[in-house]
Design an enzyme around this catalytic site. Sequence first.
Site, short mmCIF file in Angstrom:
data_model
loop_
_atom_site.label_atom_id
_atom_site.label_comp_id
_atom_site.label_asym_id
_atom_site.label_seq_id
_atom_site.Cartn_x
_atom_site.Cartn_y
_atom_site.Cartn_z
CB CYS A 1 -1.16 0.07 0.68
SG CYS A 1 -2.70 0.97 0.84
CG HIS B 1 -3.94 -3.92 3.06
ND1 HIS B 1 -2.88 -3.27 4.02
CD2 HIS B 1 -4.52 -2.41 2.73
CE1 HIS B 1 -3.18 -1.96 3.88
NE2 HIS B 1 -3.42 -1.60 2.93
CD GLU C 1 -1.02 -6.29 4.63
OE1 GLU C 1 -0.67 -6.56 3.92
OE2 GLU C 1 -1.16 -4.71 5.14
#
Length: 538
Positions: free
Chosen positions: A384, A510, A512
């Site tokens: 990001c 993202h 993650e």
Amino acid sequence: MSNSTKYVFVTGGVTSSLGKGIISASLAKLLQARGYSTTIQKLDPYINIDPGTLNPYEHGECFVTDDGAETDLDLGHYERFLNVPTSQANNVTTGRIYQAVIEKERRGDYLGKTVQVIPHITDEIKDCIQLLSKDGKFDMIITEIGGTVGDIESLPYVEAVRQMLWEHEEDCIVIHLTLVPYLSAAGELKTKPTQHSVKQMMELGVQPDILCCRTEHELDLTLRKKIAKFCNVSINAVIEARDANSIYDVPLLMQAEELDKVVLQKLGLITKTNPDLSDWKAFLQRLNNPKKEVTIGLIGKYVELKDSYKSISESFIHGGVANETKVNVEWIHSETLTKDNIQESLGHLNGILVAPGFGTRGISGKIEAVNFARENNIPFLGICLGMQVAVIEFARNVLKMTDANSTEISEKTKFPVISMMEEQKQVSYFGGTMRLGTYKCQLKSNSKASRAYNSENINERHRHRFEFNNSYLEQFEKAGMLASGRNPETGLVEVIEIPNHPWFVGVQFHPEYKSTVAKPHPLFVAFVQAALTHKTKK
Ligand code: GLN
């Protein structure tokens, strides 16, 4: 399997930070492994509508779901443990409850009645709890009540639990997580705080069925008996919750304590089968016996509070396990990095990750970190803001656009290589207005990204206002930075990479948020792999 949905409430007493989220996720894992479809919900007693507007120092990471909800970081644990996506319905705050009730009042739904905490607020809370059982998708709903019993702000939630117990006695149980502290001067574990905390619950009309006792030492039989007697629970319902080396050990510790069995017994369900935890155990086996090791730097501005990057550090664990590698994450504060100390600060790393973030603080250190990774062929992952900074660095140092910037950082830059998305320009409110949730992305064949995913069509979660400015795309691609992933509908650049570098990838989304124990995220797996290659070449 029973035909009515069962509800397990998890409350906490004595102190915060006892690990209700991990206990809830572990119980859910055990129930899921027995074949029950299980989900977990978090009720947060604060007044913010969601944690999206909270500074990470206040509340750790903000986790984002597929449907674009900005939620508590415990939802990340739920997804990592269960490998089942959560949604807005899995996280409710007092702000959201009151907002819904006030909207109903303004619409006239209450037909002239006085609107009160009981029944209107508590009804709204109960509706939110039961919403998850509406389509019959789940056999079990575990509802974690944030905060500590006795706090003024959690009172309506405990009252809603009391009513649920009263209305659906057969289908509800309460697990209370408490602390049994060790007094070193006395050389003893103390049960009084637990007794007081249960007493407080009982004053509110709720008798816990099961007590999970956080403790640093063994809870022996005498202590278990004492807690059982004073707190009105059966002795097998006093569960020891010892400190664990890793959160991933907790499901097995809870299984050894038979938490899942006691829960099923109390709910009147069959307990004969055993949970199938073979995949989970295989993961733990690899986690505890790594064959290799790498060191990756996480460059961010909230590194003092590790919860701010929870999903990233967990993704490194998953990506490491997939490579049978221990990933040592070095937390590096972006504000400390300068051209003069960069070699000394980052020279020993096998990989560099520049973290997501907002605002201008620490940006120049992040740019230095990208520059160091790019020029020294160190594997790089930018997430990001980390991707945006990689674009800025490339513009400044390769394309020689000296003051290139993101308009988030400098509105007047001559080269706005990162600029605000069109739909964001009209936005005046901060809460819930970013580009949020899952979007499609098309990857270029033969790119590092598509090789990592082994696919060209992916879906990833977003949380941002700014984006790559496509009017510069041609210049970037000519100079060697490729847009290897784009949104098929809008053309927004979602992935950039440098083909002429061992592994340099920046993603606007993202990754993650989607890494789980069962499915480590492909980009983290590939990044750790690249770090291993870098280490052997060095
Ligand atoms: N601040 C940047 C944006 O809004 C990046 C956001 C992020 O890193 N999550 O686009």
